[in-house]
Design an enzyme around this catalytic site. Structure first.
Site, PDB file in Angstrom:
ATOM      1  N   ARG A 289       2.608  -0.167  -3.157  1.00 32.32           N
ATOM      2  CA  ARG A 289       1.177  -0.036  -3.424  1.00 32.32           C
ATOM      3  C   ARG A 289       0.931   0.554  -4.802  1.00 32.32           C
ATOM      4  O   ARG A 289       1.588   1.520  -5.199  1.00 32.32           O
ATOM      5  CB  ARG A 289       0.526   0.872  -2.377  1.00 32.32           C
ATOM      6  CG  ARG A 289       0.563   0.306  -0.984  1.00 32.32           C
ATOM      7  CD  ARG A 289      -0.368  -0.873  -0.825  1.00 32.32           C
ATOM      8  NE  ARG A 289      -0.132  -1.563   0.431  1.00 32.32           N
ATOM      9  CZ  ARG A 289       0.388  -2.778   0.528  1.00 32.32           C
ATOM     10  NH1 ARG A 289       0.726  -3.442  -0.541  1.00 32.32           N
ATOM     11  NH2 ARG A 289       0.561  -3.333   1.693  1.00 32.32           N
TER      12      ARG A 289
ATOM     13  N   GLU B 208     -12.249  -1.281   3.460  1.00 36.53           N
ATOM     14  CA  GLU B 208     -11.868   0.052   3.895  1.00 36.53           C
ATOM     15  C   GLU B 208     -13.023   0.548   4.751  1.00 36.53           C
ATOM     16  O   GLU B 208     -13.935  -0.224   5.057  1.00 36.53           O
ATOM     17  CB  GLU B 208     -11.618   0.964   2.687  1.00 36.53           C
ATOM     18  CG  GLU B 208     -10.490   0.451   1.779  1.00 36.53           C
ATOM     19  CD  GLU B 208     -10.098   1.436   0.686  1.00 36.53           C
ATOM     20  OE1 GLU B 208      -9.759   2.569   1.010  1.00 36.53           O
ATOM     21  OE2 GLU B 208     -10.152   1.064  -0.502  1.00 36.53           O
TER      22      GLU B 208
END
Length: 265
Positions: A254, A9
């Site tokens: 997710r 990320e």
DNA sequence: TTGCATGTTCCGGA
DNA sequence: GTCCGGAACATGCA
């Protein structure tokens, strides 16, 4: 604690930017080896080598999860998907089977390592081409201020978690960081973004800064047990704040983890 | 062997 | 137009 290899990320990509900045800036590229063309997007091994051989890397930039490795010619644009990384190898360390693209420099090698090849490397010939690649990307999550952040949320009807992880709205947050911020700010992930109170928006923005700064320092989302991220892989772990049970759901494929006591609807 | 994975993109449907 | 869920991408791991 259960840990897993970090999926890149924003903080991880910032770490890759530092690797490039510390070792490759100013160095001349001797050549580029591509061991798997599956990570090249819109270019070929020959074209990539032709474009950057003889060039020197300039100070790299990052936007969201994109790494912009500029040279005194074109820019090498990298995205790491779920399994990518960038390493500097100064010696003759043997190449890893997942070293897909190797930039050979004067004093070592920069290696783009990636098993799943979900994203990869693009070539942008000039600033306009870089701009076009990032045209659909929102402001960077590390530098956004409160006013800009508020503007993103105002009027939005979608769930706050979906909004936070949408790269065209805000660039850099992934599934893990979004859950972490919402948990810290005490905001339920399924709340409509536009219905958050001013106080909730302020808390969310404050946690965004706090979490990202700590994670950027570490070059990853730190696996601390007082963070939600540090315990979420353990199915029986209690909430690190209140000790109550955590809830888990799946949204759009997710995993979402939150604390029903700390994050009310 | 089967299911799952922290990213992105595309598609169909409400 | 908005939003959502699901599938696909390619691979490793429990």
């Amino acid at each position: 604690m259960v840990t897993r290899r970090a999926v890149p990320e924003l903080p991880d990509v910032e770490g890759f930017r530092r690797v490039l900045g510390e070792h490759a800036v100013g160095a001349r590229v001797r050549g580029v080896d591509v061991t798997d063309t599956g990570v090249l997007r819109g270019t070929t091994p020959a074209a990539l080598d032709r474009a950057v051989a003889g060039r020197r890397f300039t100070e790299p930039r990052r936007h969201g999860k994109w790494l912009l490795a500029g040279t005194d010619g074109p820019t090498v644009v990298m995205h790491f998907g779920m399994t990518g990384s960038l390493l500097w190898c100064a010696g003759n360390e043997p190449r890893h089977p997942h070293d897909r693209v190797i930039f050979r420099l004067d004093r070592g090698e920069l290696r783009f390592r990636d098993s799943r090849k979900l994203q990869g490397i693009r070539l942008a010939e000039d600033a306009d081409a870089v701009h076009r690649l990032l045209a659909d990307t929102g402001p960077d999550a590390l530098t956004i201020d409160q006013r800009e952040f508020d503007a993103l949320l105002t009027g939005a009807r979608r769930r706050i978690k979906a909004l936070l992880t949408d790269q065209s709205v805000l660039a850099g947050l992934g599934n893990l960081l979004a859950d972490e911020l919402l948990w810290r700010a005490g905001v339920h992930p399924a709340r409509a973004a536009g219905e958050l109170t001013e106080g909730e928006r302020a808390r969310l923005h404050a946690e965004l800064r706090r979490v990202l700064r700590a994670a950027v320092r570490a070059g990853r989302v730190p696996p601390r047990e007082d963070w939600l991220t540090g315990v979420r892989d353990d199915p029986n772990a209690p909430c690190p704040r209140c000790g109550g049970p955590l809830e888990r759901t799946r949204t759009a494929g997710r995993a979402t983890v939150w604390c029903p006591r700390c994050q009310s609807r």
